[in-house]
Design an enzyme around this catalytic site. Structure first.
Site, mmCIF file in Angstrom:
data_model
loop_
_atom_site.group_PDB
_atom_site.id
_atom_site.type_symbol
_atom_site.label_atom_id
_atom_site.label_comp_id
_atom_site.label_asym_id
_atom_site.label_seq_id
_atom_site.Cartn_x
_atom_site.Cartn_y
_atom_site.Cartn_z
ATOM 1 N N ARG A 189 99.998 27.779 49.578
ATOM 2 C CA ARG A 189 98.966 27.324 48.555
ATOM 3 C C ARG A 189 97.729 27.510 49.294
ATOM 4 O O ARG A 189 97.648 27.294 50.467
ATOM 5 C CB ARG A 189 99.147 25.806 48.101
ATOM 6 C CG ARG A 189 100.720 25.683 47.685
ATOM 7 C CD ARG A 189 100.911 24.373 47.220
ATOM 8 N NE ARG A 189 101.985 24.051 46.632
ATOM 9 C CZ ARG A 189 103.203 23.574 47.057
ATOM 10 N NH1 ARG A 189 103.176 23.323 48.596
ATOM 11 N NH2 ARG A 189 104.532 23.603 46.755
ATOM 12 N N LYS A 213 102.743 19.550 49.674
ATOM 13 C CA LYS A 213 102.698 18.435 48.771
ATOM 14 C C LYS A 213 103.398 17.328 49.186
ATOM 15 O O LYS A 213 104.543 17.409 49.885
ATOM 16 C CB LYS A 213 103.244 18.886 47.581
ATOM 17 C CG LYS A 213 102.171 19.830 46.686
ATOM 18 C CD LYS A 213 102.891 20.213 45.343
ATOM 19 C CE LYS A 213 101.815 21.159 44.354
ATOM 20 N NZ LYS A 213 102.166 21.088 43.070
ATOM 21 N N HIS A 283 96.930 31.684 43.939
ATOM 22 C CA HIS A 283 98.302 31.489 43.381
ATOM 23 C C HIS A 283 99.109 32.524 43.114
ATOM 24 O O HIS A 283 100.378 32.670 43.192
ATOM 25 C CB HIS A 283 98.155 30.254 42.488
ATOM 26 C CG HIS A 283 99.263 29.314 42.211
ATOM 27 N ND1 HIS A 283 99.617 28.284 43.368
ATOM 28 C CD2 HIS A 283 100.160 29.199 41.263
ATOM 29 C CE1 HIS A 283 100.892 27.789 43.192
ATOM 30 N NE2 HIS A 283 101.272 28.292 41.999
ATOM 31 N N ARG A 286 100.483 33.979 46.040
ATOM 32 C CA ARG A 286 101.722 33.153 46.310
ATOM 33 C C ARG A 286 102.867 33.678 45.556
ATOM 34 O O ARG A 286 104.051 34.010 46.054
ATOM 35 C CB ARG A 286 101.598 31.845 46.059
ATOM 36 C CG ARG A 286 102.576 30.696 46.382
ATOM 37 C CD ARG A 286 101.990 29.270 46.130
ATOM 38 N NE ARG A 286 103.213 28.311 45.738
ATOM 39 C CZ ARG A 286 103.798 27.577 46.934
ATOM 40 N NH1 ARG A 286 103.636 28.030 48.199
ATOM 41 N NH2 ARG A 286 104.889 26.836 46.692
ATOM 42 N N HIS A 309 108.995 24.472 47.961
ATOM 43 C CA HIS A 309 109.410 23.898 46.814
ATOM 44 C C HIS A 309 110.500 22.665 46.989
ATOM 45 O O HIS A 309 111.337 22.857 47.520
ATOM 46 C CB HIS A 309 110.012 24.736 45.669
ATOM 47 C CG HIS A 309 109.179 25.586 45.150
ATOM 48 N ND1 HIS A 309 109.294 26.805 44.726
ATOM 49 C CD2 HIS A 309 107.677 25.512 44.852
ATOM 50 C CE1 HIS A 309 108.375 27.560 44.139
ATOM 51 N NE2 HIS A 309 107.231 26.838 44.273
ATOM 52 N N TYR A 318 110.691 32.987 39.963
ATOM 53 C CA TYR A 318 110.504 34.333 40.591
ATOM 54 C C TYR A 318 111.473 35.290 40.241
ATOM 55 O O TYR A 318 111.605 36.518 40.480
ATOM 56 C CB TYR A 318 110.225 34.135 42.100
ATOM 57 C CG TYR A 318 109.160 33.294 42.391
ATOM 58 C CD1 TYR A 318 107.763 33.509 41.590
ATOM 59 C CD2 TYR A 318 109.156 31.845 42.807
ATOM 60 C CE1 TYR A 318 106.660 32.774 41.971
ATOM 61 C CE2 TYR A 318 108.040 31.158 43.007
ATOM 62 C CZ TYR A 318 107.142 31.829 42.756
ATOM 63 O OH TYR A 318 105.620 30.678 42.910
#
Length: 337
Positions: A189, A213, A283, A286, A309, A318
């Site tokens: 990110r 995150k 992004h 990414r 994730h 994806y």
């Protein structure tokens, strides 16, 4: 009610370890919900019930809120309701039965592999915009204290660094090249790449340590082109921009501070425009990296780990991108499509 909002925000940040962005969004939603409750005759969180929450969401929808926004606000209401019930502010978890509208999930924009290569080459060939020129640039060949461990692993000459004549290259261009290489090579990110310190890079193993995150740490590999860009930046770019506010930041702005996400987004979009490519963001790079990994045969679980994730469902989008590309090629090429 103000006290309840403050305590809920503290719970999100300190106990749930949510990002500042998530805390801000949830608190904003909660203030809106409680304001609606007051307008409906309530005077404390205990007056909140499912009917009030549903009427609040219905009002948001009438005002034109997107499905994704409604889904987030419903999640904020449920999270607050659960917390308030556990802390004795609500007699029952009133929002537990609340159903969220399913957000319409659009397929992300991705570049083809040749387009991603053209984007990176736009920085390597000195073609494209940058932020303001540095005012303190001066030729320095040795990495300052704090980056010595990396400097010892660098190739010995500028000819091995990224781009032509790296020793004489504009340090901002070297920084831009490294930014683009890292974003595409690792799929991190934009906030993660801007948050990298020099010590987070292990050039011997060609991996970076990323804080993602929820303060979850992961290790992400990168390739030879990104290593060359890193060599050029640490030898001939960063020392010419480093200043009193640089500290240990890997990527620096033109004035010597840590590169911020807003500038990084502008750099990416600017080079894409200069190269005649579709509009793309960090992004989007990414998304492109993840899609190209899967198209190249990478395991879905491995891509999930690389992207950081928490749920495999986030990574599975994806696979839809790849299927859509296959379907488009079929429609274009098959005589009975």
């Amino acid at each position: 009610m103000r006290e309840a909002v403050d305590e809920f925000a503290s719970h999100l940040a300190q106990v749930r370890n949510r990002s500042a962005h998530t805390v801000r969004a949830y608190v904003t939603d909660l203030v809106s919900l409680l304001d609606h409750a007051v307008r409906s005759g309530g005077s404390s969180p205990a007056d909140l019930d499912l009917a009030v929450v549903r009427s609040w969401l219905a009002r948001q929808r009438t005002m034109g809120a997107a499905r994704s926004t409604l889904a987030r606000r419903a999640a904020a209401a449920r999270t607050f309701s659960t917390w308030a019930h556990r802390h004795g502010l609500l007699p029952i978890d009133v929002a537990a039965p609340l159903a969220s509208p399913r957000a319409h999930r659009e397929l992300p924009t991705v570049l083809r592999a040749d387009q991603a290569a053209a984007l990176v080459e736009a920085a390597a060939t000195d073609a494209g915009p940058t932020d303001a020129r540095p005012t303190n640039a001066h030729p320095v060949e040795v990495e300052p204290t704090g980056g010595a461990g990396l400097a010892t692993a660098h190739p010995s000459g500028p000819s091995q660094a990224a781009g032509p004549a790296a020793a004489e290259a504009d340090p901002v261009r070297l920084r831009d090249l490294l930014l683009l290489e890292l974003l595409y090579a690792t799929g991190v990110r934009v906030s993660e790449v801007c948050g990298l310190d020099v010590a987070d890079v292990d050039s011997g193993r060609r991996v970076i340590r990323v804080l993602g995150k929820g303060s979850r740490e992961r290790t992400v590999p990168y390739g030879v082109p990104a290593q060359r860009a890193l060599d050029g930046w640490l030898r001939h770019g960063r020392p010419r921009l480093v200043g009193p506010h640089s500290r240990n930041a890997l990527l620096l702005g033109a004035r010597g501070g840590r590169l911020n996400a807003t500038t990084a987004r502008r750099i990416v979009s600017g080079y894409a425009e200069a190269a005649g490519l579709p509009r793309i963001s960090p992004h989007g790079l990414r998304h492109s990296a993840a899609t190209h990994l899967l198209e190249g045969g990478a395991d879905l679980r491995a891509v999930q780990e690389l992207l950081g994730h928490s749920s495999l469902a986030s990574t599975q989008i994806y696979t839809h991108v790849s299927v859509e590309r296959l379907r488009a090629a079929y429609r274009q090429a098959h005589p009975r499509a």
